[in-house]
Design a protein around this motif. Structure first.
Motif, short mmCIF file in Angstrom:
data_model
loop_
_atom_site.label_atom_id
_atom_site.label_comp_id
_atom_site.label_asym_id
_atom_site.label_seq_id
_atom_site.Cartn_x
_atom_site.Cartn_y
_atom_site.Cartn_z
N ALA A 341 0.95 -0.82 0.15
CA ALA A 341 0.11 0.23 -0.06
C ALA A 341 0.74 1.17 0.52
O ALA A 341 1.76 1.11 0.60
CB ALA A 341 -0.62 -0.72 1.24
N LEU A 342 0.15 2.27 -0.28
CA LEU A 342 0.75 3.05 -0.58
C LEU A 342 -0.11 4.88 -0.13
O LEU A 342 -0.94 4.88 -0.22
CB LEU A 342 1.54 4.16 -1.86
CG LEU A 342 2.56 3.39 -2.49
CD1 LEU A 342 2.94 3.71 -3.49
CD2 LEU A 342 3.88 4.14 -1.23
N SER A 343 0.41 5.43 0.72
CA SER A 343 -0.29 6.64 0.48
C SER A 343 0.80 8.33 -0.56
O SER A 343 1.84 8.20 -0.03
CB SER A 343 0.23 7.41 1.56
OG SER A 343 -0.50 8.77 2.61
N LEU A 344 -0.30 8.81 -0.73
CA LEU A 344 0.41 10.07 -2.00
C LEU A 344 -0.06 11.41 -0.95
O LEU A 344 -0.56 11.84 -0.90
CB LEU A 344 -0.27 9.89 -2.58
CG LEU A 344 -0.26 8.34 -3.39
CD1 LEU A 344 -1.05 8.25 -5.00
CD2 LEU A 344 1.02 7.98 -4.12
N GLY A 345 0.92 11.80 -0.87
CA GLY A 345 0.77 12.88 0.30
C GLY A 345 0.65 14.16 -0.90
O GLY A 345 -0.25 15.23 0.00
N ASP A 346 0.85 14.62 -1.87
CA ASP A 346 0.29 15.47 -2.47
C ASP A 346 -0.08 15.49 -3.15
O ASP A 346 -0.82 16.56 -4.18
CB ASP A 346 1.66 16.79 -2.89
CG ASP A 346 3.39 15.39 -4.00
OD1 ASP A 346 2.62 14.38 -4.04
OD2 ASP A 346 4.12 15.80 -3.13
N PHE A 347 -0.62 13.93 -4.21
CA PHE A 347 -1.08 14.02 -5.82
C PHE A 347 -2.74 14.14 -5.80
O PHE A 347 -2.75 15.29 -6.76
CB PHE A 347 -0.53 12.33 -5.87
CG PHE A 347 0.27 12.35 -7.11
CD1 PHE A 347 -0.17 12.77 -8.07
CD2 PHE A 347 1.21 10.76 -7.41
CE1 PHE A 347 1.03 13.18 -9.15
CE2 PHE A 347 2.07 10.96 -8.15
CZ PHE A 347 2.26 11.56 -9.40
#
Length: 390
Positions: A341-347
């Protein structure tokens, strides 16, 4: 009646309410564009994240949905008696970016307007949805937009689980002053180590929190002041590469999903980031920066390298694509250990133009490019993507 505007989660401007200001509402969709070198923010409104606006009068209302050109759009609104005798709300579009070049020797300065070389040549399309009777209110507008998203955009209704998810966010490392032998320097300072994350997960599980998701911020490449994500270096002050792998393994055993947070659209200087090759350009050919702003004056902070970094460099869209590809190759090595999993902080919260003379990329083109990159990231993550604002 009232005007509906997408200020944050939505705001209403009632007809007849006395005006507190003579200014018109000016709400840029998806926030400001840092590539326009904004030295001062005009107002502190919640960021508009939905390309919609509407108006209700009596038992009739409409909702406008901007289908194309939305990244160039601004929601405008006026009270009756300011420009004319009617309350009105509408959208306008900045088809040609504009900035100012400062001229002078310090004692006397003037500004000259500068414009981007190529005007936006894509489509602008707005669809109007009408409601009447009991449906002619903001709840009816919301229902109409839900149906629109399902029927025309393929958005599926959220599946509600009996055990609601609990999302815990931890801050890994920040940049702060340090000293050694009387010499001051800027270094990483641990806020929450990987081992402490394990302990917190264990305590949450003991308290009966089953559907737990953990978002890790500031965990790699400079912490919250992250450098470009072409490489992955879990910070040594948090436990290093080994500590990160142990956390992933422990979370997997406990049935907890870890979302490491990554920023792709901005970077600090150095560590593989070239301001010449990788940074977006402003209209007057300078390097584009994203600033922090003073809470009281709303002006950009100058910055003191020994206390904080007040600005980050905007990564041009072509370099963002290169960075995503490089990151995914490195991140694949963590997949066997549970990195799914990933968190996209600014996309999901920023869109930046690039006014490079050789290859200008407007906001709408940048948004389309970001969308394709998010699809690529989604394909590579088996569990899920977590997106801020969206």
């Amino acid at each position: 009646g009232y005007l509906f505007v997408p200020d944050g989660s939505g705001a209403l401007i009632d007809f007849g309410e006395p005006a507190r200001t003579t200014e018109s509402l000016y709400l840029p969709l998806y926030g400001p564009d840092a590539s326009l070198d904004i030295q001062k923010i005009a107002e502190r409104a919640e960021q508009a994240v939905l390309p919609v606006y509407g108006l209700k009068k009596g038992d009739e209302s409409f909702l406008a949905v901007i289908e194309d050109g939305d990244a160039m759009g601004v929601i405008r609104g006026d009270r009756a008696g300011y420009l004319n005798a009617f309350y009105n709300v509408y959208s306008s579009y900045n088809l040609t970016g504009r900035s100012y070049i400062r001229l002078g020797d310090g004692s006397s300065e003037s500004q000259v307007a500068a414009y981007q070389r190529r005007m936006y040549d894509g489509d602008i399309r707005v669809r109007f949805l009408f409601q009447e009777g009991e449906k002619a209110d903001y709840a009816g507008m919301a229902e109409a937009y839900r149906h629109y998203l399902q029927e025309r955009r393929g958005v599926e209704p959220a599946a509600f689980e009996e055990d609601l998810p609990f999302i815990m966010e931890t801050v890994g490392s920040i940049v702060r002053n340090k000293s050694i032998l009387g010499f001051s320097y800027v270094g990483d300072f641990a806020m929450t180590t990987f081992r402490q994350n394990e302990e917190m997960i264990g305590r949450m599980r003991e308290m009966g929190v089953d559907n737990l998701h953990v978002r890790l911020t500031g965990w790699m490449n400079g912490g919250l002041d992250q450098s470009i994500a072409e490489t992955i270096k879990p910070l040594s002050v948090l436990g290093g590469n080994g500590g990160f792998k142990k956390l992933l393994a422990y979370a997997g055993e406990e049935g907890v999903t870890i979302y490491p947070d990554v920023h792709f659209l901005t970077a600090n200087k150095g560590h593989g980031f070239s301001t010449y090759w990788d940074a977006a350009k402003t209209i007057d050919r300078r390097i584009a920066r994203q600033y922090l702003y003073d809470v009281e004056t709303a002006e950009s902070l100058e910055g003191d390298e020994l206390t904080y970094r007040s600005q980050r460099y905007v990564v041009k869209p072509s370099a963002v694509a290169k960075t995503v590809d490089a990151f995914l190759k490195k991140y694949a090595a963590y997949k066997p250990g549970g990195a799914n999993a990933l968190s996209l902080g600014d996309f999901g919260s920023s869109i930046f133009s690039d006014f490079d003379e050789k290859k200008t990329v407007d906001r709408q083109s940048a948004a389309n490019a970001y969308r394709e990159l998010i699809k690529k990231l989604a394909d590579q993550t088996e569990e899920a993507l977590m997106i801020t604002m969206g």
